[in-house]
Structures are given as structure tokens and as C-alpha cells.
Design an enzyme around this catalytic site. Structure first.
Site: not given
Ligand code: AMP
Length: 142
Positions: A101, A103
């Protein structure tokens, strides 16, 4: 790809609610549930490749096309001055969801945030020889 559906696959499948802002056959984007700034958005391939290096070339191109299209749209939507775009690629880099993903984090003058350089630890003191070796290894694809 992992066996169990990731939370982002569940979002793509409509099993978990999310504020989806972009969707194609291969890519989706939605607002981060715990935003670092207004408009913080995640761009994902619909299939759950864990690391950047696992993405097929055409999917990587689709993801980047979405990032490029969405970044100015997001900045405009929240009246941001700039944005940081980045990937936590692997758990040692802070990746929590094992599904690639990107950001997109809108930034505002005086918001107290820092540049992307702030994500790493102490800067290493590398000699010219070490830099040469690293560059050679990367170039050779080792
Ligand atoms: P990472 O640390 O790069 O894996 O970031 C994961 C991101 O996913 C974090 O910024 C979370 O806030 C986001 N996240 C986790 N669950 C959800 C969800 N159900 N909907 C939207 N964002 C999410």
C-alpha cells in the site's frame, strides 16, 4: 500472495467498510482509518502482494498511475500545500498490513511534520569503497 485475505482485500471485496475514493480493475484507494493528516489515503493493488518486489510490472504501473492521478486530487480536496508519498516495505520498515500500500499523506505549511528522511535511524558513516560496493551490488541485481 498470502493465503488468508488481508484487511485490504476485505475492503476491496466490500466486506469491511472504507471510504473508497478510486477504483479500477486492478487498483483501489481509500482513506486511511487512522489518518496522519486530513486526506491521508492508501493506494493498493487489489491482489495482496506483500512486498514491492513481488508486484508484476503491469500492476506496479497501475498502482503508480493511481498515485500520480490521486496525489494532486487529494492535495486539492484538503487544500494541502504538499504531500509525502511512501511505502513501508516490510515489517522492519514499519509495514503492519502485509499487502502493498502506498501512503499519500497531505502536508501543510507549519504542520510540525518532517520530511521522509526522518523515517530511518541514525545515518551511517559510509566510506567511498562501501558506497562503490553497494552501488555495484544494486546495479548487478545481487
Ligand atoms: P503500514 O504500517 O504501512 O502497514 O500501514 C497500515 C495502514 O493501514 C495504517 O496507516 C492504518 O491506519 C491503515 N489501516 C488499517 N486498517 C484499516 C482499515 N480498515 N481501513 C483503512 N485503513 C486502515
Amino acid at each position: 500472495m498470502s493465503d488468508d485475505p488481508t484487511i485490504f482485500e476485505q475492503i476491496v471485496a466490500g466486506e469491511i467498510p472504507a471510504r473508497i475514493v478510486y477504483e479500477t480493475d486492478t487498483v483501489a484507494a481509500f482513506l486511511d482509518a487512522n489518518p496522519l493528516a486530513p486526506g491521508h489515503t492508501l493506494v493498493v493493488p487489489k491482489d495482496a502482494y506483500e512486498r514491492l518486489g513481488e508486484l508484476p510490472d503491469e500492476i506496479a504501473a497501475d498502482v503508480w498511475a493511481a498515485v500520480q492521478e490521486l496525489t494532486p486530487r487529494i492535495e486539492s480536496a484538503v487544500d494541502a500545500d504538499a504531500s509525502n508519498v511512501g511505502v513501508n516495505n516490510g515489517s522492519a520498515a514499519g509495514q503492519e498490513v502485509p499487502h502493498v500500500h502506498v501512503h499519500i499523506v497531505p502536508r501543510f505549511e507549519g504542520d510540525g511534520g518532517r520530511p521522509i528522511h526522518a523515517v530511518a535511524g541514525d545515518r551511517p558513516d559510509l566510506s567511498d569503497d562501501e558506497l562503490d560496493d553497494i552501488a555495484t551490488a544494486i546495479e548487478a541485481g545481487k
